[in-house]
Design a protein around this motif. Structure first.
Motif, PDB file in Angstrom:
ATOM      1  N   PRO A 247       0.856  -0.961   0.074  1.00  0.00           N
ATOM      2  CA  PRO A 247       0.071  -0.156  -0.077  1.00  0.00           C
ATOM      3  C   PRO A 247       0.816   1.177   0.124  1.00  0.00           C
ATOM      4  CG  PRO A 247      -0.752  -1.536   1.522  1.00  0.00           C
ATOM      5  CD  PRO A 247       0.566  -2.264   1.083  1.00  0.00           C
ATOM      6  N   ALA A 248       1.957   1.235   0.690  1.00  0.00           N
ATOM      7  CA  ALA A 248       2.902   2.387   0.872  1.00  0.00           C
ATOM      8  C   ALA A 248       3.488   2.800  -0.669  1.00  0.00           C
ATOM      9  CB  ALA A 248       4.005   2.225   1.637  1.00  0.00           C
ATOM     10  N   ALA A 249       3.427   2.088  -1.611  1.00  0.00           N
ATOM     11  CA  ALA A 249       3.809   2.187  -2.761  1.00  0.00           C
ATOM     12  C   ALA A 249       2.944   2.814  -3.778  1.00  0.00           C
ATOM     13  CB  ALA A 249       4.587   1.043  -3.578  1.00  0.00           C
ATOM     14  N   LEU A 250       1.829   2.945  -3.363  1.00  0.00           N
ATOM     15  CA  LEU A 250       0.432   3.553  -4.155  1.00  0.00           C
ATOM     16  C   LEU A 250       0.576   5.076  -4.007  1.00  0.00           C
ATOM     17  CD1 LEU A 250      -1.875   1.794  -5.631  1.00  0.00           C
ATOM     18  CD2 LEU A 250      -3.334   2.570  -3.603  1.00  0.00           C
ATOM     19  N   ASP A 251       1.483   5.698  -4.817  1.00  0.00           N
ATOM     20  CA  ASP A 251       1.690   7.055  -5.082  1.00  0.00           C
ATOM     21  C   ASP A 251       0.850   7.659  -6.100  1.00  0.00           C
ATOM     22  OD1 ASP A 251       3.014   6.634  -7.326  1.00  0.00           O
ATOM     23  OD2 ASP A 251       4.849   6.957  -6.155  1.00  0.00           O
ATOM     24  N   GLU A 252       0.883   8.984  -6.154  1.00  0.00           N
ATOM     25  CA  GLU A 252       0.128   9.563  -7.164  1.00  0.00           C
ATOM     26  C   GLU A 252       0.442   9.038  -8.598  1.00  0.00           C
ATOM     27  OE1 GLU A 252       1.175  11.080  -4.610  1.00  0.00           O
ATOM     28  OE2 GLU A 252      -0.526  11.992  -3.390  1.00  0.00           O
ATOM     29  N   ASP A 253       1.589   8.833  -9.052  1.00  0.00           N
ATOM     30  CA  ASP A 253       1.682   8.341 -10.365  1.00  0.00           C
ATOM     31  C   ASP A 253       1.188   6.907 -10.428  1.00  0.00           C
ATOM     32  OD1 ASP A 253       3.204  10.583 -11.018  1.00  0.00           O
ATOM     33  OD2 ASP A 253       5.238   9.694 -10.242  1.00  0.00           O
ATOM     34  N   VAL A 254       0.959   6.082  -9.758  1.00  0.00           N
ATOM     35  CA  VAL A 254       0.654   4.751  -9.567  1.00  0.00           C
ATOM     36  C   VAL A 254      -0.861   4.931  -9.628  1.00  0.00           C
ATOM     37  CG1 VAL A 254       0.170   2.493  -8.223  1.00  0.00           C
ATOM     38  CG2 VAL A 254       2.375   3.631  -8.473  1.00  0.00           C
ATOM     39  N   LEU A 255      -1.645   5.905  -8.952  1.00  0.00           N
ATOM     40  CA  LEU A 255      -2.885   5.941  -8.948  1.00  0.00           C
ATOM     41  C   LEU A 255      -3.205   6.648 -10.238  1.00  0.00           C
ATOM     42  CD1 LEU A 255      -3.444   7.421  -5.422  1.00  0.00           C
ATOM     43  CD2 LEU A 255      -4.475   5.176  -6.164  1.00  0.00           C
ATOM     44  N   THR A 256      -2.714   7.328 -10.849  1.00  0.00           N
ATOM     45  CA  THR A 256      -2.853   7.800 -12.405  1.00  0.00           C
ATOM     46  C   THR A 256      -2.862   6.697 -13.129  1.00  0.00           C
ATOM     47  OG1 THR A 256      -2.103  10.014 -11.579  1.00  0.00           O
ATOM     48  CG2 THR A 256      -2.401   9.496 -13.778  1.00  0.00           C
ATOM     49  N   ARG A 257      -1.787   5.693 -13.002  1.00  0.00           N
ATOM     50  CA  ARG A 257      -1.678   4.658 -14.024  1.00  0.00           C
ATOM     51  C   ARG A 257      -3.120   3.752 -13.900  1.00  0.00           C
ATOM     52  NH1 ARG A 257       2.724   0.709 -12.540  1.00  0.00           N
ATOM     53  NH2 ARG A 257       3.631   2.453 -11.857  1.00  0.00           N
ATOM     54  N   ILE A 258      -3.526   3.727 -12.794  1.00  0.00           N
ATOM     55  CA  ILE A 258      -4.827   2.768 -12.648  1.00  0.00           C
ATOM     56  C   ILE A 258      -5.995   3.537 -13.078  1.00  0.00           C
ATOM     57  CG2 ILE A 258      -6.110   1.547 -10.902  1.00  0.00           C
ATOM     58  CD1 ILE A 258      -3.597   1.248  -9.222  1.00  0.00           C
ATOM     59  N   TYR A 259      -6.027   4.708 -12.543  1.00  0.00           N
ATOM     60  CA  TYR A 259      -7.369   5.517 -12.816  1.00  0.00           C
ATOM     61  C   TYR A 259      -7.554   6.438 -13.704  1.00  0.00           C
ATOM     62  CZ  TYR A 259      -9.017   2.994  -8.393  1.00  0.00           C
ATOM     63  OH  TYR A 259      -9.212   2.226  -7.508  1.00  0.00           O
ATOM     64  N   GLY A 260      -6.490   7.212 -13.925  1.00  0.00           N
ATOM     65  CA  GLY A 260      -6.306   8.385 -14.916  1.00  0.00           C
ATOM     66  C   GLY A 260      -6.140   9.483 -14.048  1.00  0.00           C
ATOM     67  N   GLU A 261      -6.023  10.610 -14.544  1.00  0.00           N
ATOM     68  CA  GLU A 261      -5.808  12.167 -13.914  1.00  0.00           C
ATOM     69  C   GLU A 261      -6.934  12.242 -12.807  1.00  0.00           C
ATOM     70  OE1 GLU A 261      -3.032  14.030 -14.054  1.00  0.00           O
ATOM     71  OE2 GLU A 261      -2.123  12.846 -15.647  1.00  0.00           O
ATOM     72  N   GLU A 262      -6.345  12.734 -11.570  1.00  0.00           N
ATOM     73  CA  GLU A 262      -7.113  13.231 -10.500  1.00  0.00           C
ATOM     74  C   GLU A 262      -6.627  13.813  -9.538  1.00  0.00           C
ATOM     75  OE1 GLU A 262      -9.945  14.141  -8.686  1.00  0.00           O
ATOM     76  OE2 GLU A 262     -10.986  12.299  -9.603  1.00  0.00           O
ATOM     77  N   ASP A 263      -7.012  14.632  -8.857  1.00  0.00           N
ATOM     78  CA  ASP A 263      -6.161  15.524  -7.663  1.00  0.00           C
ATOM     79  C   ASP A 263      -6.309  14.642  -6.354  1.00  0.00           C
ATOM     80  OD1 ASP A 263      -5.281  17.284  -5.759  1.00  0.00           O
ATOM     81  OD2 ASP A 263      -6.935  18.862  -6.219  1.00  0.00           O
ATOM     82  N   TRP A 264      -5.245  13.527  -6.535  1.00  0.00           N
ATOM     83  CA  TRP A 264      -5.084  12.710  -5.396  1.00  0.00           C
ATOM     84  C   TRP A 264      -5.002  13.330  -4.194  1.00  0.00           C
ATOM     85  CZ3 TRP A 264      -7.382   8.398  -6.750  1.00  0.00           C
ATOM     86  CH2 TRP A 264      -7.371   8.150  -8.136  1.00  0.00           C
ATOM     87  N   THR A 265      -3.912  14.342  -4.151  1.00  0.00           N
ATOM     88  CA  THR A 265      -3.687  15.091  -2.777  1.00  0.00           C
ATOM     89  C   THR A 265      -4.887  15.577  -2.067  1.00  0.00           C
ATOM     90  OG1 THR A 265      -1.377  15.863  -3.754  1.00  0.00           O
ATOM     91  CG2 THR A 265      -2.248  16.944  -1.947  1.00  0.00           C
ATOM     92  N   ALA A 266      -5.659  16.145  -2.838  1.00  0.00           N
ATOM     93  CA  ALA A 266      -7.069  16.640  -2.236  1.00  0.00           C
ATOM     94  C   ALA A 266      -7.866  15.672  -1.758  1.00  0.00           C
ATOM     95  CB  ALA A 266      -7.715  17.627  -3.086  1.00  0.00           C
ATOM     96  N   MET A 267      -7.899  14.600  -2.355  1.00  0.00           N
ATOM     97  CA  MET A 267      -8.843  13.439  -1.905  1.00  0.00           C
ATOM     98  C   MET A 267      -8.222  12.764  -0.316  1.00  0.00           C
ATOM     99  SD  MET A 267      -9.321   9.647  -3.965  1.00  0.00           S
ATOM    100  CE  MET A 267      -7.761   8.920  -3.236  1.00  0.00           C
TER     101      MET A 267
END
Length: 272
Positions: free
Chosen positions: A230-250
């Motif tokens: 889970p610790a490796a699930l950073d913004e770049d990985v999340l974007t690869r999975i879901y596409g662009e999103e404001d992950w920091t705000a979430m």
């Protein structure tokens, strides 16, 4: 241990829901399965227990090749796989105890199940399970009298009544509020640890998955695009999975919700 080897599902339309998915889940590990809608998460879970027939590939549970089993063998194998559903799949008119005991239907004869006559050891085990999930005092209530969180706890107890070797859990928190969602996730993880059960949880809430699971598998368009801690699930990985999103705000919003819940609990404790 669960082994998924090159699992593929192609529909008659030619659409590929799964594309050579492969991973293993060792004893006691809880895996969070994440990805956008249509990524193949529910299809994957249902192919593992063959509620959906895979097109190719193999699923092995310990020494058993589930994908090679005929009808009677598959029915016996499904007793080894506990399934927990998003919509609970309870029989509303039956009591909590009767719903939990329905997890034993694969082990008793037709007339015993029809008449709901179960061995004494099954009933004793069901009471222990209800105590473990915090529902002992609700044993005689009808399922339709329970809250969503209580219904999900009944579903967990019913799955455990099968004495499974694997848990497959399909969006267990989708219909629950944030506090109840965390309670249910915590309960699932604790039980898997106690029993050494491997589990796969199809879950939309990324932060819940990060908080409670030991490993994350990310699907996109039927392919594994991430498999790691889970610790490796950073913004770049999340974007690869879901596409662009404001992950920091979430993340900030979710952390504020958790902090507010903690503060409220501390205030209540101070009033006692």
């Amino acid at each position: 241990m669960l082994t998924v080897d090159a699992l593929t599902k192609t529909y008659k339309t030619g659409d590929k829901a799964l594309k050579a998915v492969a991973f293993t889940v060792p004893k006691g590990q809880v895996v969070g399965l994440i990805g956008p809608s249509g990524a193949g998460k529910s299809t994957l879970i249902r192919c593992i227990n063959r509620l959906v027939e895979p097109t190719s590939g193999r699923v092995l549970l310990n020494d058993l090749d589930i994908t090679a089993l005929p009808g009677s063998g598959l029915r016996r194998a499904r007793r080894r796989i506990g399934m927990i559903f998003q919509e609970y799949a309870l029989v509303e008119r039956l009591t909590v105890m009767e719903n939990v005991l329905s997890g034993r239907l694969g082990y008793v004869g037709f007339w015993s199940s029809f008449l709901r006559r179960f061995p004494a050891e099954d009933i004793e085990s069901a009471f222990r399970l209800l105590d473990r999930v915090g529902l002992m005092e609700h044993a005689d209530k009808r399922a339709d009298a329970l809250s969503g969180g209580q219904r999900q706890r009944v579903g967990i107890a019913r799955a455990l009544a099968q004495d499974p070797e694997l848990l497959l859990i399909d969006e267990p928190t989708a219909s629950l509020d944030p506090k109840t969602s965390r309670q249910i996730m915590r309960l699932i993880v604790e039980i898997c640890d106690e029993r050494g059960l491997p589990a796969i949880i199809n879950i939309h809430d990324v932060l819940l998955a990060q908080q409670f699971t030991q490993r994350i598998i990310g699907l996109r368009a039927g392919e594994v695009v991430f498999d790691g801690p889970p610790a490796a699930l950073d913004e770049d990985v999340l974007t690869r999975i879901y596409g662009e999103e404001d992950w920091t705000a979430m993340r900030r919003s979710a952390e504020e919700d958790v902090a507010a819940e903690r503060d409220a609990a501390e205030r209540m404790a101070g009033m006692v």
